[in-house]
Motif scaffolding. Sequence first.
Motif, PDB file in Angstrom:
ATOM      1  N   MET A   1       1.004  -1.256   0.040  1.00  0.00           N
ATOM      2  CA  MET A   1      -0.047  -0.158   0.004  1.00  0.00           C
ATOM      3  C   MET A   1       0.736   1.254   0.011  1.00  0.00           C
ATOM      4  O   MET A   1       1.997   1.327   0.799  1.00  0.00           O
ATOM      5  N   SER A   2       0.557   2.246  -0.782  1.00  0.00           N
ATOM      6  CA  SER A   2       1.434   3.251  -0.807  1.00  0.00           C
ATOM      7  C   SER A   2       1.040   4.128   0.345  1.00  0.00           C
ATOM      8  O   SER A   2       0.170   4.232   0.841  1.00  0.00           O
ATOM      9  N   MET A   3       2.114   5.311   0.606  1.00  0.00           N
ATOM     10  CA  MET A   3       2.017   6.167   1.509  1.00  0.00           C
ATOM     11  C   MET A   3       0.726   6.975   1.405  1.00  0.00           C
ATOM     12  O   MET A   3      -0.140   7.311   2.251  1.00  0.00           O
ATOM     13  N   LYS A   4       0.530   7.173   0.059  1.00  0.00           N
ATOM     14  CA  LYS A   4      -0.709   8.032  -0.400  1.00  0.00           C
ATOM     15  C   LYS A   4      -1.885   7.351   0.005  1.00  0.00           C
ATOM     16  O   LYS A   4      -2.804   8.185   0.577  1.00  0.00           O
ATOM     17  N   ALA A  14       0.684  12.035   4.762  1.00  0.00           N
ATOM     18  CA  ALA A  14       1.781  11.380   4.139  1.00  0.00           C
ATOM     19  C   ALA A  14       2.885  11.880   4.903  1.00  0.00           C
ATOM     20  O   ALA A  14       3.911  10.872   4.778  1.00  0.00           O
ATOM     21  N   SER A  18       5.417   9.420   6.811  1.00  0.00           N
ATOM     22  CA  SER A  18       6.821   9.190   6.396  1.00  0.00           C
ATOM     23  C   SER A  18       7.821   9.283   7.710  1.00  0.00           C
ATOM     24  O   SER A  18       8.695   8.519   7.725  1.00  0.00           O
ATOM     25  N   ASP A  58      10.905   1.209   2.887  1.00  0.00           N
ATOM     26  CA  ASP A  58      10.765   1.586   1.378  1.00  0.00           C
ATOM     27  C   ASP A  58      10.253   3.114   1.512  1.00  0.00           C
ATOM     28  O   ASP A  58       9.503   3.378   2.088  1.00  0.00           O
ATOM     29  N   ARG A  59      10.891   4.070   0.736  1.00  0.00           N
ATOM     30  CA  ARG A  59      10.445   5.459   0.814  1.00  0.00           C
ATOM     31  C   ARG A  59       8.898   5.481   0.248  1.00  0.00           C
ATOM     32  O   ARG A  59       8.222   6.533   0.728  1.00  0.00           O
ATOM     33  N   ASN A  60       8.398   4.674  -0.588  1.00  0.00           N
ATOM     34  CA  ASN A  60       6.955   4.882  -0.916  1.00  0.00           C
ATOM     35  C   ASN A  60       5.952   4.095  -0.285  1.00  0.00           C
ATOM     36  O   ASN A  60       4.856   4.174  -0.678  1.00  0.00           O
ATOM     37  N   GLU A  61       6.455   3.134   0.446  1.00  0.00           N
ATOM     38  CA  GLU A  61       5.421   2.275   1.100  1.00  0.00           C
ATOM     39  C   GLU A  61       5.737   2.094   2.662  1.00  0.00           C
ATOM     40  O   GLU A  61       6.704   2.253   2.859  1.00  0.00           O
ATOM     41  N   TRP A  62       4.441   1.779   3.361  1.00  0.00           N
ATOM     42  CA  TRP A  62       4.572   1.690   4.711  1.00  0.00           C
ATOM     43  C   TRP A  62       5.020   0.342   5.049  1.00  0.00           C
ATOM     44  O   TRP A  62       4.250  -0.456   4.768  1.00  0.00           O
TER      45      TRP A  62
END
Length: 68
Positions: A1-4, A14, A18, A58-62
């Motif tokens: 799942m993305s941070m967004k 977000a 992060s 990962d920078r884009n995922e929790w």
Amino acid sequence: MSMKVLAEKTGIDASSLSRYNTGRIEAPLEKLKLIAEVLDCEIAELLPTGSKFAHFIDRNEWLGIRKK
């Protein structure tokens, strides 16, 4: 799942997610409850364990919270 997507589902911005994810700030318990509910996991799964990282980050995922 993305941070967004996680931000949309939890109502937590977000940038805060992060910072929780990288360990720059600690997530309050009520925020951890929201995150765990959306991710369908236990709060304990979001907390650090004996390793440097509770989960790979990962920078884009929790994927977890960085251990201090």
